[in-house]
Design an enzyme around this catalytic site. Structure first.
Site, PDB file in Angstrom:
ATOM      1  N   VAL C  77       0.860  -1.174   0.000  1.00 50.90           N
ATOM      2  CA  VAL C  77       0.000   0.000   0.000  1.00 50.90           C
ATOM      3  C   VAL C  77       0.900   1.230   0.000  1.00 50.90           C
ATOM      4  O   VAL C  77       1.802   1.342   0.831  1.00 50.90           O
ATOM      5  CB  VAL C  77      -0.883   0.000   1.270  1.00 50.90           C
ATOM      6  CG1 VAL C  77      -1.770   1.223   1.312  1.00 50.90           C
ATOM      7  CG2 VAL C  77      -1.704  -1.284   1.331  1.00 50.90           C
ATOM      8  N   CYS C  78       0.661   2.145  -0.916  1.00 48.02           N
ATOM      9  CA  CYS C  78       1.495   3.344  -0.990  1.00 48.02           C
ATOM     10  C   CYS C  78       1.303   4.203   0.251  1.00 48.02           C
ATOM     11  O   CYS C  78       0.179   4.592   0.591  1.00 48.02           O
ATOM     12  CB  CYS C  78       1.147   4.157  -2.226  1.00 48.02           C
ATOM     13  SG  CYS C  78       1.920   5.783  -2.209  1.00 48.02           S
ATOM     14  N   VAL C  79       2.409   4.545   0.911  1.00 46.97           N
ATOM     15  CA  VAL C  79       2.332   5.285   2.172  1.00 46.97           C
ATOM     16  C   VAL C  79       1.744   6.689   1.999  1.00 46.97           C
ATOM     17  O   VAL C  79       0.881   7.106   2.783  1.00 46.97           O
ATOM     18  CB  VAL C  79       3.707   5.332   2.899  1.00 46.97           C
ATOM     19  CG1 VAL C  79       4.781   6.005   2.059  1.00 46.97           C
ATOM     20  CG2 VAL C  79       3.580   6.028   4.251  1.00 46.97           C
TER      21      VAL C  79
END
Lengths: 98, 121, 119
Positions: C77-79
């Site tokens: 998941v992209c931070v």
């Protein structure tokens, strides 16, 4: 190249843009783009004309989900998810025209 | 760079109406750090991303368009705009924030074929 | 063949996550490896453990987690996108991890194919 389209041709220019810009290859219609593969839709002639340059495929589970499994336009080849995977592996690259 | 892949980011969406243009630019900046061969393509409403003079104060949203000017500092210099898309929007090259290469649809299609990875958001 | 998948839309709102999941499952069934699925834009919402769909509906979040567990799929998941949308370690579903955008670029470099699902 595999071109993946997921928008209805009647509400979005995605398919048109792909047909106008891409040099050729495979087109796979998924999600709402499956309407482009149905007999009698307003864009039928345009897609038919592109069939010389492109091989057009449609994701059948998406077409069937929309109640149009029996309206598949001639010349469009039906695939399942396995066929979708095969198209991505047989082409060096794929592009989703989101 | 010999084993670098050719990455193309295809931008077909206008800014602000949705977040795609902004978050796409964030990926582009990160990709630059990986020493890949990066190009940006602007088609359809994506060409609006490059319009000069964006004033976002009235919509209380960050104006991210200056970031396109920073691309040069990241050695990202291959920005391609589809000529037909630009003209269809009443724009000319002078309307853009940064220098771009104009390509015909046919040239753009050919360039896409040369890529290893095509990302679009 | 090694596949990377990008999911740009949240669950239920858009079909993208369903399409991506069914694609991943089919790829694995054909003997391919799904090396990483990267969740970006609203796609980060696929990782919320607070999701509670009705009983008779598919559980998109758990379905991804199960696929990851059974086939060693790296769910990233992209931070930056996650923080914007309130997805943090404390509400991250099992099987997912939060990391940077570099993980997407790495998938592009290391995978034979990168397939994007979005709007």
């Amino acid at each position: 190249m595999l071109h993946i389209i997921n928008k209805s041709p009647l509400t979005s220019v995605s398919l048109d843009s792909c047909l106008n810009t891409a040099t050729g290859g495979d087109i796979l219609l998924i999600e709402d783009a499956v309407y482009a593969a149905t007999r009698g839709n307003a864009g039928e002639a345009k897609l038919r004309n592109a069939m010389g340059r492109f091989k057009v495929h449609v994701l059948m589970p998406d077409l069937e989900a929309r109640g149009l499994g029996d309206r598949l336009m001639e010349g469009v080849s039906p695939v399942d998810y396995g066929g979708f995977v095969d198209l991505t592996s047989s082409n060096k690259t794929c592009q989703s025209w989101l | 760079m010999s084993d670098a892949k050719k990455f193309m980011f295809v931008n077909r969406k206008a800014p602000y109406g949705t977040i795609y243009a902004l978050e796409s630019l964030e990926v582009v900046l990160i990709t630059a750090a990986f020493d890949q061969d990066v190009s940006l393509a602007f088609l359809d409403d994506g060409v609006y991303q490059l319009k000069k003079g964006q004033q976002t104060k009235g919509i209380e949203t960050k104006n991210f368009s200056p970031a396109y000017r920073a691309l040069e500092d990241y050695d990202i210099e291959k920005l391609y705009v589809e000529k037909e898309a630009m003209e269809a929007r009443g724009l000319t090259e002078e309307d853009f924030l940064v220098p771009v290469t104009l390509l015909s649809r046919a040239e753009m299609g050919k360039l896409m074929d040369e890529q290893d990875v095509v990302l679009s958001f | 063949m090694k596949f990377g998948i990008v999911v740009n839309e949240g669950p239920y709102q858009h079909q993208a996550s369903d399409s991506a999941y069914l694609f991943a499952k089919a790829a694995i069934a054909k003997g391919h490896e799904v090396w990483r699925v990267f969740f970006y834009h609203d796609g980060v919402n696929n990782a919320s453990k607070l999701t509670e769909p009705p009983q008779d509906d598919r559980n998109i979040v758990n379905r991804w987690a199960k696929l990851a567990e059974e086939h060693k799929v790296d769910l990233v998941v992209c931070v930056a996108a996650a923080l914007r949308r309130g997805i943090k370690e404390e509400n991250l579903a099992q099987g997912f991890r939060i990391s940077g955008l570099g993980q997407l670029v790495e998938a592009g470099i290391k995978c034979d194919r990168l397939v994007t699902f979005g709007d």
